[in-house]
Design a protein around this motif. Structure first.
Motif, short mmCIF file in Angstrom:
data_model
loop_
_atom_site.label_atom_id
_atom_site.label_comp_id
_atom_site.label_asym_id
_atom_site.label_seq_id
_atom_site.Cartn_x
_atom_site.Cartn_y
_atom_site.Cartn_z
N TRP A 116 38.18 60.67 42.91
CA TRP A 116 39.17 61.59 42.08
C TRP A 116 40.18 60.82 41.57
N LEU A 117 40.84 60.13 42.46
CA LEU A 117 42.24 59.46 42.04
C LEU A 117 41.70 58.15 41.08
N ALA A 118 40.54 57.63 41.20
CA ALA A 118 40.23 56.34 40.37
C ALA A 118 39.74 56.74 39.09
N GLY A 119 39.40 58.10 38.87
CA GLY A 119 39.00 58.66 37.75
C GLY A 119 40.00 59.25 36.89
N ASN A 120 41.23 59.01 37.37
CA ASN A 120 42.32 59.69 36.58
C ASN A 120 43.34 58.69 35.84
N PRO A 121 43.98 58.73 34.76
CA PRO A 121 44.64 57.55 34.29
C PRO A 121 45.90 57.36 35.32
N ALA A 122 46.21 56.13 35.44
CA ALA A 122 47.34 55.73 36.53
C ALA A 122 48.64 56.50 36.19
N ASP A 128 52.38 62.54 38.65
CA ASP A 128 52.00 63.71 39.68
C ASP A 128 52.36 63.50 41.08
N PHE A 129 52.21 62.30 41.57
CA PHE A 129 52.43 61.97 42.80
C PHE A 129 53.72 61.29 43.27
N LEU A 130 54.27 61.03 42.27
CA LEU A 130 55.91 60.40 42.31
C LEU A 130 55.48 58.72 42.80
N ILE A 131 54.50 58.22 42.61
CA ILE A 131 54.29 56.65 43.11
C ILE A 131 54.38 55.81 41.90
N ALA A 132 54.58 54.51 42.19
CA ALA A 132 54.62 53.55 41.15
C ALA A 132 53.04 53.08 40.51
N LYS A 133 53.31 52.85 39.27
CA LYS A 133 51.84 52.65 38.63
C LYS A 133 51.34 51.45 39.38
N GLU A 134 52.00 50.44 39.85
CA GLU A 134 51.56 49.39 40.69
C GLU A 134 50.84 49.79 41.79
N GLU A 135 51.32 50.82 42.49
CA GLU A 135 50.80 51.16 43.78
C GLU A 135 49.41 51.99 43.51
N VAL A 136 49.65 52.70 42.10
CA VAL A 136 48.18 53.43 42.07
C VAL A 136 47.08 52.33 41.71
N SER A 137 47.20 51.14 41.15
CA SER A 137 46.43 50.13 40.71
C SER A 137 45.73 49.59 42.14
#
Ligand code: FE2
Length: 148
Positions: A116-122, A128-137
């Protein structure tokens, strides 16, 4: 049935594809090693009944508006997870956990938190989760199943 294996255990899934005579149910046998966690997921098309065969586990179920309820289960007990409610299973005892799950649908549908997380835009995950885009990647891109 050949098991799907993961770092923390295995599961065997039987649906109407393997047994066409089964038109209303599907079943999953799951095995969690001590310390393993069945990752957070939900089933969009079915309720889930879990019958605990051995071991000691904590099942946490999430509802809307931040509601979460953990309950512990041992051999002989049954957990019920309503369709669409997020849930995960932690193996908390010293012995492995084995449980059998039944679903009131002949097909198996599951959405894992990682998929689900991987299927949403970074940008949405980051905001929404207040984390850096680098962490999302760096988040996993596919379901993890049973982790340890
Ligand atoms: Fe489940």
């Amino acid at each position: 049935m050949k098991p799907l294996t993961f770092p923390g255990g295995w599961e065997r899934i039987v649906t109407s594809e393997e047994f066409p005579i089964i038109t209303t149910l599907r079943s999953v046998m799951q095995y969690l090693e001590p310390g393993a966690v069945r990752e957070l997921h939900w089933h969009p098309n079915a309720d889930e009944w879990q019958y605990y065969i051995s071991g000691h586990s904590r099942v946490t179920v999430f509802g809307a508006h931040g509601r979460a309820k953990p309950e512990e289960f041992v051999a002989g007990q049954i957990a019920f997870i309503q369709q669409g409610f997020g849930h995960y299973v932690e193996q908390v005892g010293s012995e492995p956990t084995k449980f059998f799950a039944l679903f009131n649908s002949p097909t198996f549908e599951e959405i894992s938190i990682t998929k689900w997380l991987a299927g949403n835009p970074a940008s949405i995950i980051s905001d929404d989760f207040l984390i850096a885009k680098e962490e999302v990647s760096r988040l996993p891109r596919k379901a993890l199943g049973i982790v340890k």
